[in-house]
Structures are given as C-alpha cells and as structure tokens.
Design an enzyme around this catalytic site. Structure first.
Site, PDB file in Angstrom:
ATOM      1  N   ARG A  58      -7.707  -0.810  17.122  1.00 21.63           N
ATOM      2  CA  ARG A  58      -8.061  -0.334  15.799  1.00 21.63           C
ATOM      3  C   ARG A  58      -9.214  -1.228  15.334  1.00 21.63           C
ATOM      4  NH1 ARG A  58      -3.926   0.204  10.750  1.00 21.63           N
ATOM      5  NH2 ARG A  58      -4.782  -1.873  10.336  1.00 21.63           N
ATOM      6  N   LYS A  85       0.808  -1.222   0.000  1.00 17.05           N
ATOM      7  CA  LYS A  85       0.000   0.000   0.000  1.00 17.05           C
ATOM      8  C   LYS A  85       0.841   1.271   0.000  1.00 17.05           C
ATOM      9  CE  LYS A  85      -0.515   0.226   5.046  1.00 17.05           C
ATOM     10  NZ  LYS A  85      -1.471   0.332   6.173  1.00 17.05           N
TER      11      LYS A  85
END
Length: 356
Positions: free
Chosen positions: A131, A36
């Site tokens: 998260r 990414k």
C-alpha cells in the site's frame, strides 16, 4: 429511538481501550487510537482520551477538525498521506501527518512557514504490503531532503501491514523496521521518537512474545472497537466484542415463496441473483439497506437468515422467530459494516455509558 440506529456502548469501548493500553504498555509500546471508523465521533474520541489514549489518528482531516473544535484534548495525527490540495488545513489542524511523498512534505513545509508553525511528520516505509510507503532503499535520500526543510520535524518512521496485501507483521518485519530506524539515526545523527510498527494485525505478533526492539507505537482501531485482531478476526481475550449493535425495524412480515417468479435479469446492483428454493417461508423486510450499511458484514442475534438487500430493504427468512411488523432485529457489525453504518447519515446513533 428512530430506526435504523447503532447502539454504542462507551463503557465497553473504555474497557477495551484501557486493557489494550495496558497490554501494549507492558512491552513499552504506545497506542495511537485510530478513530476513522467513527467519523470523528466526539463521544468516542473523548472515551479513548479518558482511558489514557491521548494520541489519536484519523484518515480524514474533517474528522480531526471536528474533534479539535469539540475540545478533545489529544495529539492528532493524519494517517493518510496529505493531499497537495489540502496542506493548509493539514498544517493548521493536524499535529502530525504520515507521509510518503517528498513533494507533499515540501508543500507542508511551505505552508508551515506561512502559518509560523512546525509540522511533524512520520515517514511510512514500504515493508511488503504494497500500500503506501517509501521503498527502504530510497529512505536515505528522502530523509536527507526532509532534514533541509526549516519547518518540518521528522519524528519517526512507520509501516503498514495486512491492509492491502494481507502481509503479516512478524518479528522479521519488526526487526527490519528497527534496523531502518537505527540506520537513519546513525547516518544523520538524529533521534526518532516514534517507530510505528503496524495496526490491529500486530496482536498475534505480540501474543507470540514479539520483541519490539525499536518499535514503540502501534495504530489501533478495530481491536479497540470490535475486540478482535485483524489477521483472522479472532476475539482478543479479555476484550468486549459487542460494543456496537445495529438495530433495524421490521416493516413487512408476510409468508411468500422463496423463489422469484418470472424471467430473471440483473438486479438493481448489476448482479445475477441466485436463490435457494426454501418453499413458502415467513419473509421479514427490514428498513435497512445497502445505503445504510454493508449488509454482508452483519450477524443477526436471533435465528434468521439474511437473504439479501436492495438500497433500502433487507430481506430475511424469519424462520421460527415470530417476528412481526414493528419489531426490532439486532445485528453485530464487522469492521466494514461498522464503517458504513457510522458514516451513513441515515443510521442514527444511540450512546450508552460514560460521556453520554
């Protein structure tokens, strides 16, 4: 080469990828290469595949589409929870997706039926970093509902560490994740093929003779590209830390006072500047700013000090470097600087090594 640019050494990335695959492979753990940070850059993705890492993960479906259309022969995993508004593309282009919401998985199933496909999912479990993730006590109910869906294949569970809360992936956490996998398999009489135990923060656990138990997958990006673990950013022995270099050009070189002159207010970014009185100094201005890169993540490779930056300009104390207009200054980026430079349309890319 037009500046600013980022020099990408594919040979060093290939070395890191091969070595990392070997290191983790020795304890039976497969590497998912997380691309990414590179905006789905095809040359880099192909380098990972050529090095033997054929399971690639990305948080943006656009990057996966780019790599697939370029012919990168890999299994692609979307590592950010799919958007409800984007399930059509996720099913079409991602082989696997990481998930935390049943409503999303249900929508993926509906779309997979339309596309006459099976879509594979990995459930992310909340293991303390706060998260994404399903709470462990809610796993049973989620798995039960998922197994009723006709076109969804539950292939594994995973956990994330050291991204939001900075929580370390230690042996206790790996054991807990392994027990959860055991529990799911026993209660539902299924076999999970992927138990994904974390990311580049897991290297210290590995080096401390980590026992994987059921963990057989890690998701690695920063360690491959920058050669560091991510708990303390220590270099990993045997890996290259200089696969990426950011190069900027000197566009002004003058001796000026180090302190601004006049009544001070906020700068262009709403900050209250603070300046050290260095007297009259050789000040170099580079054609590189915050619109190009995260300035705080750069380390210059000559003896200069970064004094600050605006949108388009970086100001240096050039010290005794002898810089002049037109000269280039090289910086090593950390992860945030690499991410911003690789995704900026204003930073050009220069590849050296294989797959040019």
């Amino acid at each position: 080469m037009r500046t600013p640019y980022i020099e990408i050494d594919l040979n060093k990335i290939a070395h890191n990828a091969s070595r990392i695959k070997e290191m983790w492979g020795e304890v039976g753990i497969e590497v998912m290469g997380i691309d990414k940070v590179n905006l789905g850059e095809v040359h880099i993705a192909q380098t990972l595949v050529d090095a033997g890492i054929t399971l690639l993960g990305d948080s943006r479906i656009e990057d996966i589409i780019r790599m697939k259309k370029a012919g990168v022969d890999a299994t692609f995993c979307l590592i950010r929870t799919p958007f409800l508004s984007d399930v059509k593309r996720v099913v079409r282009y991602a082989d696997i997706s990481l998930n935390t919401e049943f409503v999303v998985i249900k929508a993926l199933n509906k779309e997979a039926i339309k596309q006459k496909k099976k879509h594979k999912v990995i459930l992310m479990v909340e293991m303390g970093d706060r998260r994404e993730g399903i709470l462990p006590e809610e796993l049973h109910d989620n798995v039960e509902k998922i197994l009723r869906l006709s076109n969804i294949e539950l292939i594994g569970i995973g956990a994330n560490f050291a991204c939001f809360g900075g929580i370390k992936p230690n042996q206790e956490k790996m054991n807990h994740l392994s027990l959860l996998a055991d529990m799911i398999e026993q209660q539902f009489e299924i076999k999970l093929s992927i138990i994904s135990g974390g990311n580049s923060a897991n290297f210290i656990w590995l080096q401390e003779n980590g026992r994987p138990r059921r963990v057989n997958n890690v998701r690695l990006g920063e360690s491959i590209f920058l050669g560091v673990e991510t708990l303390y950013r220590h270099p990993i022995e045997g890996l290259c830390q200089d696969a990426f270099k950011i190069v900027a050009e000197v566009i002004e070189m003058k001796r000026k006072p180090s302190l601004p002159n006049g009544e001070m207010a906020l700068n262009a970014f709403g900050e209250t500047p603070n300046f050290e009185d260095r007297g009259i100094i050789p000040r170099a201005i580079l054609g590189l700013g915050r619109e190009d890169v995260a300035i705080d993540g750069l380390t210059p490779q000559i003896d200069v000090d970064i004094l600050g930056a605006s949108s388009d300009h970086m100001i240096l104390d050039a010290k005794q470097s002898g810089l002049k207009v037109g000269d280039s200054v090289i910086f090593f980026p950390n992860y945030s600087a690499l991410l911003s430079a690789m995704t900026s349309p204003f930073v050009h890319k220069k590849f050296i090594g294989v797959n040019k």
